[in-house]
Write a protein that holds these residues in place. Structure first.
Motif, mmCIF file in Angstrom:
data_model
loop_
_atom_site.group_PDB
_atom_site.id
_atom_site.type_symbol
_atom_site.label_atom_id
_atom_site.label_comp_id
_atom_site.label_asym_id
_atom_site.label_seq_id
_atom_site.Cartn_x
_atom_site.Cartn_y
_atom_site.Cartn_z
ATOM 1 N N PHE A 17 1.038 -1.278 0.037
ATOM 2 C CA PHE A 17 0.246 -0.172 0.073
ATOM 3 C C PHE A 17 0.804 1.409 -0.238
ATOM 4 N N ALA A 18 2.049 1.012 -0.195
ATOM 5 C CA ALA A 18 3.019 2.071 0.262
ATOM 6 C C ALA A 18 2.094 3.493 -1.215
ATOM 7 N N ALA A 19 1.819 2.945 -2.086
ATOM 8 C CA ALA A 19 1.968 4.062 -3.621
ATOM 9 C C ALA A 19 0.366 4.839 -2.505
ATOM 10 N N VAL A 20 -0.177 4.052 -2.034
ATOM 11 C CA VAL A 20 -1.622 5.079 -1.189
ATOM 12 C C VAL A 20 -1.287 5.667 -0.399
ATOM 13 N N VAL A 21 -0.884 5.057 1.110
ATOM 14 C CA VAL A 21 -0.443 5.769 1.958
ATOM 15 C C VAL A 21 1.017 5.368 2.436
#
Length: 190
Positions: A85-89
């Protein structure tokens, strides 16, 4: 507190034993009977064994919780390593990881408890054949300093009841039950 196991041959004998145990100060709360004849036990107003005594809910629930915790920690470790989820959070709060590990633990405890509901308590498994044959397993919870009094009373008044085992405490799902010799006086190594 110790749990002393006695096997009685008949319902009448079991009733007499419970009356005599009450006379020496054992309350109904500390005296349970496990039998195939639940109707007879209730008619004689004897305290029947509860689910924690007859089923393996606690033990399997604890095992399930530990397995769930391990699975949750592995899942959290994988999430922290791969960061899907690094791209979103950009940074996931620590409490989310703790909640995920907790959810795995609770799910494991729930599943383990469901498995435990379907299985006989492992401490009673060795008495299974006696119970099926119609005997009555009496569980007497006593403080260690009163154990000798109960055993002496049982030897004197109820020789028909067999002293089957002694446990340091029945509720601890991981403790071992001390098997006794046929004479009931000496522990036998497992």
């Amino acid at each position: 507190m110790n749990c002393i196991y006695f096997l009685a041959p008949t319902l009448a004998s079991t009733h007499d034993i419970s009356e005599d145990l009450r006379q020496v100060g054992i309350e109904d709360f500390y005296l349970h009977v496990i039998s195939q004849d639940q109707c007879g036990v209730e008619q004689r107003r004897l305290q029947s064994g509860n689910y924690l005594e007859t089923l393996d809910v606690l033990r399997d629930g604890f095992i399930g919780a530990m397995l769930g915790l391990v699975a949750g920690l592995i899942g959290v470790g994988l999430l922290m390593y791969f960061q899907p989820f690094a791209a979103v959070v950009p940074e996931v709060p620590t409490w989310v990881y703790a909640a995920l590990a907790g959810a795995g633990t609770l799910f494991g405890a729930w599943e383990g408890g469901l498995i435990g509901i379907a299985s006989e308590n492992r401490k009673l498994a060795r008495f299974h054949d006696d119970i099926v044959a119609g005997k009555y397993l009496i569980l007497v919870y006593v403080r260690k300093h009163r154990e000798a009094l109960v055993r002496k009373m049982m030897e004197d008044r109820h020789p028909e009841a067999e002293l089957a085992a002694i446990d340091s405490h029945f509720i601890n799902p991981f403790s071992r039950v001390a098997r006794l010799s046929r004479q009931g006086a000496h522990p036998v190594n497992p």
